[in-house]
Scaffold this motif. Structure first.
Motif, short mmCIF file in Angstrom:
data_model
loop_
_atom_site.label_atom_id
_atom_site.label_comp_id
_atom_site.label_asym_id
_atom_site.label_seq_id
_atom_site.Cartn_x
_atom_site.Cartn_y
_atom_site.Cartn_z
N PHE A 193 0.79 -1.22 0.00
CA PHE A 193 0.00 0.00 0.00
C PHE A 193 0.83 1.28 0.00
CE2 PHE A 193 -3.05 -3.04 2.08
CZ PHE A 193 -3.92 -3.10 1.01
N GLU A 194 2.14 1.17 0.05
CA GLU A 194 3.00 2.35 -0.01
C GLU A 194 4.24 2.03 -0.83
OE1 GLU A 194 4.06 4.19 3.68
OE2 GLU A 194 2.03 4.11 4.50
N GLY A 195 4.82 3.07 -1.42
CA GLY A 195 6.10 2.94 -2.10
C GLY A 195 6.08 2.20 -3.41
N THR A 196 4.91 2.11 -4.07
CA THR A 196 4.83 1.39 -5.34
C THR A 196 4.92 2.33 -6.55
OG1 THR A 196 2.40 1.49 -5.49
CG2 THR A 196 3.37 -0.35 -4.26
N GLY A 197 5.11 3.63 -6.30
CA GLY A 197 5.23 4.58 -7.39
C GLY A 197 3.91 5.15 -7.88
N SER A 198 2.84 4.91 -7.14
CA SER A 198 1.51 5.41 -7.55
C SER A 198 0.83 6.10 -6.37
CB SER A 198 0.64 4.26 -8.07
OG SER A 198 1.22 3.65 -9.20
N HIS A 199 1.41 7.19 -5.93
CA HIS A 199 0.91 7.88 -4.73
C HIS A 199 -0.52 8.36 -4.93
CE1 HIS A 199 0.67 10.59 -1.30
NE2 HIS A 199 1.76 10.00 -0.83
N ILE A 200 -1.31 8.21 -3.89
CA ILE A 200 -2.73 8.54 -3.97
C ILE A 200 -2.98 10.01 -4.30
CG2 ILE A 200 -3.00 9.04 -1.50
CD1 ILE A 200 -5.71 7.54 -1.67
N ASN A 201 -2.06 10.90 -3.96
CA ASN A 201 -2.25 12.31 -4.25
C ASN A 201 -2.43 12.58 -5.74
OD1 ASN A 201 -2.14 13.18 -1.63
ND2 ASN A 201 -0.02 13.88 -1.69
N THR A 202 -1.72 11.81 -6.56
CA THR A 202 -1.77 12.06 -8.00
C THR A 202 -3.13 11.72 -8.58
OG1 THR A 202 0.61 11.63 -8.19
CG2 THR A 202 -0.69 11.54 -10.21
N MET A 203 -3.64 10.54 -8.26
CA MET A 203 -4.95 10.15 -8.80
C MET A 203 -6.05 11.02 -8.20
SD MET A 203 -6.19 8.12 -11.02
CE MET A 203 -7.88 8.03 -11.60
N HIS A 204 -5.93 11.38 -6.95
CA HIS A 204 -6.89 12.27 -6.32
C HIS A 204 -6.94 13.60 -7.08
CE1 HIS A 204 -8.28 15.24 -3.30
NE2 HIS A 204 -9.02 14.26 -2.84
N LYS A 205 -5.77 14.13 -7.40
CA LYS A 205 -5.70 15.38 -8.16
C LYS A 205 -6.31 15.21 -9.55
CE LYS A 205 -2.52 16.11 -10.88
NZ LYS A 205 -1.25 16.26 -11.64
#
Length: 300
Positions: free
Chosen positions: A229-241
């Motif tokens: 759930f962390e550190g996979t290169g797909s931070h939730i902030n980006t998709m949220h934005k």
């Protein structure tokens, strides 16, 4: 061969830089975080202390920042690219912005002698690092022809979606409304399977070989069942934005986006509860409500 630059050397920008270097381009880069600059230098990149320095050293500069305000600053600011790039150069706007923000940047650049290629990308961290991004490029054909070798170094699919700034971002907003819905449906299906006691491996095997299987679904399920759930290169902030941008475009055009709105709320919940998580962490929010988790070998 053209000289190139990258502003923003995070998960996506570092991949752009790596593949430009791999394809023989000289690359100058800048980022505000020292660890990213160190990693860029280790891959033989040329460090720059500012956006202005990147611009002065480059014929083409990728801008991979987080939002429209940052993009405007590095492109149009006093120490920005437009004021320091050689005439005839190109700003390759690969960040995802609101279409209206790309339009505003394009209008401000008129008469500057610097081209703007509005080309957000899709493919995430794996695509950026592997040089297989999909680009949604909007610029006049002669500009795209001239800078095609630079773009081909980081992309396996370049779609010409328009000729003016904002058109690339519009296509990306439509795409992200779909991907957001795919994500949220996957998270809910994973939670349903967990509560029913179905092992995650069975769900992955079935989903990935069904008509519902696709890169978005399969990758999300892999991360969920392995609890990554962390550190996979797909931070939730980006998709949220990105979903915020899709919803904004729908509001501007008067288009109801029911499923994208539901996805937006799920991502909002995930981001609030787990601000350091990646996209798949939204599943944990649902799991905590139902009291079950989806693991590869069975629910816990």
């Amino acid at each position: 061969m053209k000289t190139t630059g990258v502003i923003g050397l995070g998960d996506m920008g570092s991949g752009l830089a790596k593949n430009l270097i791999r394809n023989g381009f000289r690359v100058t880069g800048h980022d505000l975080k020292p660890d990213r600059m160190a990693a860029f230098e280790a891959m033989s990149g040329r460090l720059a202390a500012s956006s202005a320095e990147v611009g002065a050293a480059s014929d083409a500069v990728f801008v991979m920042v987080m939002n429209g305000d940052e993009a405007k600053e590095v492109i149009l600011g006093e120490a920005g690219l437009v004021a320091h790039m050689p005439k005839g150069g190109a700003v390759i706007l690969s960040a995802t912005l609101k279409p209206v923000e790309a339009e505003e940047i394009g209008q401000a650049m008129q008469g500057s002698g610097i081209h703007l290629i509005d080309t957000p990308v899709s493919g995430g961290f794996p695509g950026a690092q592997g040089g297989t991004l999909t680009m949604m490029a909007a610029a006049p054909d002669d500009t795209l022809d001239e800078f095609a070798p630079v773009m081909e170094a980081v992309s396996s699919s370049i779609h010409r979606v328009g000729t003016t700034p904002g058109q690339g971002q519009t296509v990306k907003a439509c795409l992200q409304s779909l991907i957001g819905a795919q994500f949220s449906a996957t998270f809910e299906a994973a939670a349903l399977a967990a509560k029913a006691g179905v092992p995650g491996q069975i769900i992955l095997d079935v989903f990935s070989t069904s008509s519902a299987g696709c890169g978005v679904v399969n990758n999300a399920l892999e991360k969920i069942i392995d609890r990554q759930f962390e550190g996979t290169g797909s931070h939730i902030n980006t998709m949220h934005k990105d979903l915020t941008i899709s919803m904004n475009l729908g509001e501007r055009l008067g288009v109801p986006l029911h499923t994208a709105a539901a996805a937006m709320q799920l991502f909002h919940a995930g981001r609030t509860k787990y601000p350091n998580g990646d996209n798949w962490v939204c599943t944990r929010v649902i799991e905590e409500i139902i009291g079950a988790e989806l693991h590869r070998e069975g629910s816990k």
